[in-house]
Design an enzyme around this catalytic site. Structure first.
Site, PDB file in Angstrom:
ATOM      1  N   GLU A  83      -5.281   6.604  -7.306  1.00  0.00           N
ATOM      2  CA  GLU A  83      -5.303   5.659  -8.418  1.00  0.00           C
ATOM      3  C   GLU A  83      -6.609   5.811  -9.192  1.00  0.00           C
ATOM      4  O   GLU A  83      -7.676   5.858  -8.572  1.00  0.00           O
ATOM      5  CB  GLU A  83      -5.155   4.224  -7.901  1.00  0.00           C
ATOM      6  CG  GLU A  83      -3.813   3.968  -7.240  1.00  0.00           C
ATOM      7  CD  GLU A  83      -3.633   2.501  -6.860  1.00  0.00           C
ATOM      8  OE1 GLU A  83      -4.481   1.671  -7.238  1.00  0.00           O
ATOM      9  OE2 GLU A  83      -2.628   2.185  -6.203  1.00  0.00           O
ATOM     10  N   ARG A 109       0.851  -1.186   0.000  1.00  0.00           N
ATOM     11  CA  ARG A 109       0.000   0.000   0.000  1.00  0.00           C
ATOM     12  C   ARG A 109       0.883   1.230   0.000  1.00  0.00           C
ATOM     13  O   ARG A 109       1.870   1.303   0.727  1.00  0.00           O
ATOM     14  CB  ARG A 109      -0.934   0.017   1.225  1.00  0.00           C
ATOM     15  CG  ARG A 109      -2.048  -1.034   1.176  1.00  0.00           C
ATOM     16  CD  ARG A 109      -3.053  -0.723   0.083  1.00  0.00           C
ATOM     17  NE  ARG A 109      -4.139  -1.688   0.025  1.00  0.00           N
ATOM     18  CZ  ARG A 109      -4.131  -2.777  -0.731  1.00  0.00           C
ATOM     19  NH1 ARG A 109      -3.081  -3.047  -1.501  1.00  0.00           N
ATOM     20  NH2 ARG A 109      -5.157  -3.591  -0.733  1.00  0.00           N
ATOM     21  N   HIS A 163      -0.611  -0.541 -10.499  1.00  0.00           N
ATOM     22  CA  HIS A 163      -1.285  -1.459  -9.569  1.00  0.00           C
ATOM     23  C   HIS A 163      -1.672  -2.766 -10.263  1.00  0.00           C
ATOM     24  O   HIS A 163      -2.848  -3.145 -10.337  1.00  0.00           O
ATOM     25  CB  HIS A 163      -2.516  -0.816  -8.934  1.00  0.00           C
ATOM     26  CG  HIS A 163      -2.852  -1.420  -7.602  1.00  0.00           C
ATOM     27  ND1 HIS A 163      -3.497  -0.734  -6.602  1.00  0.00           N
ATOM     28  CD2 HIS A 163      -2.613  -2.663  -7.089  1.00  0.00           C
ATOM     29  CE1 HIS A 163      -3.655  -1.509  -5.547  1.00  0.00           C
ATOM     30  NE2 HIS A 163      -3.130  -2.696  -5.832  1.00  0.00           N
TER      31      HIS A 163
END
Length: 319
Positions: free
Chosen positions: A267, A238, A286
């Protein structure tokens, strides 16, 4: 009349084709959204006419205010069995059932090693130079064998990363607030005496911790300054575990050899964000969970969750 189901953040356009949705399509109309909704207003408008929603990982927050704006919503399916951005109490208060799915540990492990190896051997720079007619060999790769891999976190993902490091002949150390000597021994690694000891003694540092109040901002400027100038940092966990301004400063100032990150505070990462052009940074959008098998798990079990909910026997209920 069919219920309506929204599938969020289907960036690759595969959610309705990678698994069989026929167990529910006689009762449910499925609509996949390839675009990301950035604000609560956008979400509320897009989802106003939907009864069911499948959300991807923790990219979209569902706070109490959003549930209040979605009176039709009855089922929210989260990919994974833990989701920190869904207000489960608010969901219950608004009569919304929240269910989860399994999530494979192997996908983020494999991406971690793709990033680490990409950093160590200058893969992106060398590939770019080869394709664009640049110099033939411009980097000198960092060796893994005999070097120290420091893991922040030795849970399911961290322990699998450790085993690969051992296979490369690395000295693998680990640290977390709760890590015991016994757990480290089970995995075959050594337990670092402290976070500071791990950071200062590692050639590669990889983050595998869950985000919590204890881990938020765990690596700031002072911690990054402990790393060797020739060391590399990898984060597929994270973004908020590492102070992003401190990371950018360390990269810009050349205080570490490089970093690879797959996770960001925002994001999708906005255009013009400084991390898009930061030096010494290998970045991916990601992709840790993005694999065929993991998508089959997510969407296959989402179909199961929907069918079970419609039959009055919900499964994998969160909260």
């Amino acid at each position: 009349m069919k219920l309506r189901c929204a599938v969020l953040d289907d960036f690759q356009g595969v959610s309705t084709s990678i698994v069989d949705w026929s167990p529910v399509t006689d009762r449910v109309e499925v609509v996949a959204f390839p675009e990301h909704f950035h604000t609560e207003d956008e979400l509320a408008e897009a989802l106003a006419d939907f009864d069911l929603v499948v959300t991807l990982r923790e990219r979209v927050a569902f706070p109490a205010a959003l549930f209040a704006r979605l009176p039709r919503l009855r089922l929210l399916v989260a990919t994974g069995m833990r989701n920190s951005v869904i207000d489960l109490a608010a969901a219950a208060a608004h009569g919304v059932t929240v269910c989860g799915t399994a999530s494979l540990s192997t996908a983020p492990v494999e991406l971690t090693w793709a990033l680490l190896l990409g950093l160590a051997r200058g893969i992106v720079a060398e590939n770019t130079a080869l394709r664009e007619g640049g110099p033939w060999q411009s980097t000198v790769g960092a060796d893994l064998s005999g070097r120290t891999l420091g893991l922040l976190g030795l849970g399911k993902t961290g322990s699998l990363v450790a085993r690969v490091g051992l296979a490369f002949g690395m000295d693998v150390a680990a640290w977390s607030q709760n890590l015991t000597e016994e757990r480290a021994a089970e995995v075959g690694v050594r337990r670092a005496a402290s976070k500071e000891d791990l950071l200062g003694g590692s050639d590669f540092v990889s983050v595998h911790l869950a985000l919590s109040d204890r881990t938020r901002g765990l690596l700031g400027g002072a911690e990054l300054a402990l790393m060797k100038p020739e060391a590399y940092l990898v984060n597929t966990s994270r973004a908020a575990i590492i102070d992003q301004d401190a990371l950018l400063a360390a990269l810009t100032g050349g205080r570490i050899a490089g970093a690879a990150v797959d996770v960001f505070d925002l994001e999708p990462l906005p255009a013009g964000h400084p991390l898009r052009t930061a030096p010494r940074l290998l970045a991916t959008p990601h992709l840790g969970y993005v694999s065929r098998d993991n998508y089959r798990t997510y969407y296959g079990q989402a179909v199961e969750d929907i069918a079970a909910f419609l039959d009055g026997t919900p499964v994998r209920v969160l909260g």
